[in-house]
Motif scaffolding. Structure first.
Motif, PDB file in Angstrom:
ATOM      1  N   ALA A 129      10.037  25.160 -33.791  1.00 34.66           N
ATOM      2  CA  ALA A 129      10.146  24.300 -34.979  1.00 34.66           C
ATOM      3  C   ALA A 129      10.272  22.838 -34.561  1.00 34.66           C
ATOM      4  CB  ALA A 129      11.342  24.717 -35.833  1.00 34.66           C
ATOM      5  N   LEU A 131       8.992  21.489 -32.105  1.00 36.53           N
ATOM      6  CA  LEU A 131       7.700  21.030 -31.601  1.00 36.53           C
ATOM      7  C   LEU A 131       6.678  20.887 -32.728  1.00 36.53           C
ATOM      8  CD1 LEU A 131       7.688  23.168 -28.376  1.00 36.53           C
ATOM      9  CD2 LEU A 131       7.738  20.688 -28.459  1.00 36.53           C
ATOM     10  N   GLY A 132       7.109  21.149 -33.959  1.00 35.19           N
ATOM     11  CA  GLY A 132       6.236  20.889 -35.103  1.00 35.19           C
ATOM     12  C   GLY A 132       5.660  22.129 -35.761  1.00 35.19           C
ATOM     13  N   ALA A 133       6.091  23.321 -35.338  1.00 35.13           N
ATOM     14  CA  ALA A 133       5.514  24.541 -35.907  1.00 35.13           C
ATOM     15  C   ALA A 133       6.225  24.914 -37.205  1.00 35.13           C
ATOM     16  CB  ALA A 133       5.622  25.688 -34.904  1.00 35.13           C
TER      17      ALA A 133
ATOM     18  N   HIS B  41      22.035  18.602 -33.701  1.00 34.86           N
ATOM     19  CA  HIS B  41      21.472  19.716 -34.480  1.00 34.86           C
ATOM     20  C   HIS B  41      21.181  19.248 -35.915  1.00 34.86           C
ATOM     21  CE1 HIS B  41      21.836  22.840 -31.538  1.00 34.86           C
ATOM     22  NE2 HIS B  41      21.548  23.777 -32.427  1.00 34.86           N
ATOM     23  N   ALA B  44      18.158  17.057 -35.902  1.00 32.58           N
ATOM     24  CA  ALA B  44      16.935  17.842 -35.730  1.00 32.58           C
ATOM     25  C   ALA B  44      16.638  18.716 -36.945  1.00 32.58           C
ATOM     26  CB  ALA B  44      17.048  18.712 -34.488  1.00 32.58           C
ATOM     27  N   THR B  72      12.810  20.946 -40.126  1.00 35.15           N
ATOM     28  CA  THR B  72      12.743  20.609 -38.698  1.00 35.15           C
ATOM     29  C   THR B  72      11.330  20.275 -38.237  1.00 35.15           C
ATOM     30  OG1 THR B  72      14.624  22.033 -38.264  1.00 35.15           O
ATOM     31  CG2 THR B  72      13.230  21.492 -36.391  1.00 35.15           C
ATOM     32  N   HIS B  73      10.353  21.135 -38.627  1.00 34.24           N
ATOM     33  CA  HIS B  73       9.020  20.962 -38.045  1.00 34.24           C
ATOM     34  C   HIS B  73       8.292  19.740 -38.582  1.00 34.24           C
ATOM     35  CE1 HIS B  73       8.102  23.205 -41.755  1.00 34.24           C
ATOM     36  NE2 HIS B  73       6.896  22.695 -41.681  1.00 34.24           N
ATOM     37  N   PHE B  77      10.549  15.158 -34.268  1.00 34.58           N
ATOM     38  CA  PHE B  77      11.474  14.897 -33.177  1.00 34.58           C
ATOM     39  C   PHE B  77      11.269  15.970 -32.113  1.00 34.58           C
ATOM     40  CE2 PHE B  77      14.972  13.205 -36.253  1.00 34.58           C
ATOM     41  CZ  PHE B  77      14.192  12.102 -36.498  1.00 34.58           C
ATOM     42  N   TYR B  79      13.170  18.156 -29.097  1.00 40.25           N
ATOM     43  CA  TYR B  79      14.526  18.544 -28.720  1.00 40.25           C
ATOM     44  C   TYR B  79      14.456  19.149 -27.322  1.00 40.25           C
ATOM     45  CZ  TYR B  79      19.276  20.149 -29.930  1.00 40.25           C
ATOM     46  OH  TYR B  79      20.627  20.345 -29.995  1.00 40.25           O
ATOM     47  N   GLY B  99       2.848  21.858 -28.679  1.00 39.10           N
ATOM     48  CA  GLY B  99       3.098  20.919 -29.772  1.00 39.10           C
ATOM     49  C   GLY B  99       1.858  20.159 -30.216  1.00 39.10           C
ATOM     50  N   ALA B 145       8.049  18.590 -24.558  1.00 36.82           N
ATOM     51  CA  ALA B 145       8.623  17.723 -25.592  1.00 36.82           C
ATOM     52  C   ALA B 145       7.836  16.414 -25.699  1.00 36.82           C
ATOM     53  CB  ALA B 145      10.090  17.441 -25.274  1.00 36.82           C
ATOM     54  N   SER B 148       4.438  16.577 -27.410  1.00 30.57           N
ATOM     55  CA  SER B 148       4.414  16.768 -28.863  1.00 30.57           C
ATOM     56  C   SER B 148       4.514  15.403 -29.558  1.00 30.57           C
ATOM     57  CB  SER B 148       5.549  17.693 -29.308  1.00 30.57           C
ATOM     58  OG  SER B 148       6.795  17.036 -29.229  1.00 30.57           O
TER      59      SER B 148
END
Lengths: 232, 283
Positions: A129, A131-133, B41, B44, B72-73, B77, B79, B99, B145, B148
């Motif tokens: 998530a 990483l953008g998924a 957390h 993110a 989040t997605h 960002f 992580y 990513g 990371a 992405s």
């Protein structure tokens, strides 16, 4: 080779058994994936109840499960009547045998998939998530590949259970040669008639062979999947 | 600029803070249980606080009062976790490229080849994560990371599980990200050595509250200390001349007889010691 000579009813029973087992396995897979995921990853009110319901066919006598199916989905019942009006009939059809087999096999399938999902660290899903998924992508690219061994094992278990299902099937859809008579009910029928032991034995051997093939196939697939995952 | 305003309750632990971070590398520093991980957390989107507002630049990511919650997605960002969390069913290359498919129209921030060069992971691309050492895994995770193309990097004690030489390698990597790529970083640690090396700013947390915020003093003399020399220069004072070619010099609290034909008594001199003439004696 007279020993292995198969009459049309025996052939019908074999084909029907395989057909019923494949249909039961494939039809229950999507729901089993969903239920296993929900039980493994979500907390919601009624989770214990759902877990109990899923496992009920495992602990109930199969005849009771078959009877419950008959009174809920038989043509005389409300649900069964409604379904038959829109063209879906289970009672005394091969689809009914598939449904009975699916219900009986469902707990085994859910259990195998659920255990596999629980063994996957949710941290991988978090990492995907970040990483953008999106959740759908996380499922397709991370969760599903990692739970594949459990899906394979669960499907093979369900297939084997469906092949061997007897009590619920015979109660729900009876034992009509060429229509609802699977290998176990055919064996049972032969054993009721003096002099038909040879035919029963033939079906027993065939049943053993099909089950062994399914087991070997599952071992082979599990090894292949496992190698892909842990390989260097 | 990243604004973080949070109030949250986790059992007996409560989190209550309001901080604004400029670009550069900010270290969240404090003992275990200070709430450092909960903060990133929340940033993110892995934790939804009871009350909170998180804004990066002009983009509101979370505002519990306005019911804004960017998942989040979509926060863009990256992580970096303490445990590298590489996907075990994918090769190193597939992990690194993971990513990229979600970039959409955003331009890539770091070139693939340059990134794997910097991290020194070019020879690992075909391997599975299981076949990597701890340091290699973390370098791949950092690469994943960076590739992405994040707007912000969140790093949660990324060096905690590594031995000293690996730590040093990765500290250099983080220095490069900070100085060359210019991505803002929020870096959680309880190691004061990492604070000294990396921090532009330090936010000190304890028990879910901000204790202090100050500019990080990156060790000014870090460069000088790192110079490796083969000659040691010591300053001493000539006490007396013994004869035409020898003097007695007061050096490091001791008197030593040295070859010299010019220095005069009372004169301060620099004594050069070649490394090859020194030996190490264990105490």
């Amino acid at each position: 080779m007279e020993f292995f000579a198969l009459g049309p009813n025996e052939w019908a029973a074999i084909v029907l058994s395989v057909q019923v087992a494949i249909a039961a396995t494939l039809a229950s897979l999507p729901l089993a994936l969903f239920v296993a995921y929900a039980l493994a990853r979500w907390s919601f009110p009624g989770k214990g109840l759902l877990n109990g319901l899923v496992h009920l066919p495992l602990v109930l006598p199969p005849v009771v499960t078959g009877y419950l199916l008959l009174i809920t989905l038989g043509t005389q019942s409300a649900i069964g009547g409604f379904l038959s009006e829109i063209g879906i009939v289970f009672a005394f059809r091969w689809t009914g045998a598939a449904l009975a087999a699916a219900v009986m096999a469902f707990p085994l399938m859910v259990r195998a998939i659920r255990l596999q999902i629980e063994s996957i660290d949710p941290q991988y899903e978090q990492a995907a998530a970040t990483l953008g998924a999106s959740p759908v992508w996380v499922f397709l690219t991370v969760l599903f590949p990692l739970m594949l061994p459990g899906v394979v094992v669960g499907s093979i278990l369900a297939f084997a259970k469906a092949m061997g299902e007897f009590g619920a099937t015979i109660t729900f859809v009876s034992n009509i040669p060429g229509q609802t008579q699977t290998i176990p009910s055919a064996i049972y029928a032969f054993l009721q008639v003096p002099g038909k032991e040879a035919a029963a034995t033939t079906l027993v051997v065939i049943s053993v062979v099909i089950s062994m093939l399914a087991l070997l196939a599952s071992e082979w697939i599990a090894r292949k999947v496992g190698r892909k995952e842990g390989g260097l | 600029m990243l604004q973080i305003e949070l109030q949250h309750q986790l059992g007996a632990f409560s989190l209550d803070l309001n901080i604004t971070l400029e670009s550069g590398l900010t270290v969240l520093f404090g003992p275990s249980g200070a709430g450092k991980t909960s903060v990133i957390h929340a940033v993110a989107g892995l934790l939804t606080p009871r009350f909170g507002r998180i804004v990066l630049g002009d983009r509101v990511l979370l505002d519990t009062q306005q019911r804004v919650h960017v998942p989040t997605h979509q926060r863009e960002f990256a992580y970096i976790f303490q445990d590298p969390r590489l996907f075990p069913h994918l090769s190193v290359l597939e992990n690194l490229r993971y990513g990229q498919r979600f970039l959409g129209a955003r331009p890539a921030l770091a070139a693939f080849d340059a990134t794997i060069d910097t991290l020194g992971i070019g020879h690992l691309l075909a391997r599975r994560p299981m076949a990597l050492s701890g340091g290699e895994k973390q370098r791949v995770a950092i690469g994943r990371a960076l590739l992405s193309s994040p707007r912000l990097i969140l790093a949660d004690e990324p060096l905690a599980a590594l031995d000293e030489p690996r730590k040093d390698e990765l500290l250099r990597v983080f220095e490069r990200i900070r100085d060359v790529l210019n991505i803002p970083i929020v870096y959680v640690t309880h190691s004061s050595a990492e604070v000294a090396r990396l921090a532009d700013r330090v936010v000190r947390l304890d028990q879910g509250r901000v204790l202090a915020q100050y500019a990080g003093e990156r060790r000014a003399q870090a460069d000088a200390v790192e110079v490796v020399t083969d000659t040691l220069e010591l300053t001493g004072r000539v006490i007396r001349r013994l004869n035409a070619t020898e003097v007695e010099v007061h050096l490091e609290e001791q008197l030593i007889r040295l070859q010299d034909d010019q220095a005069l008594p009372g004169e301060w001199v620099v004594v050069c010691v070649e490394a090859t003439s020194m030996r190490v004696q264990r105490r």
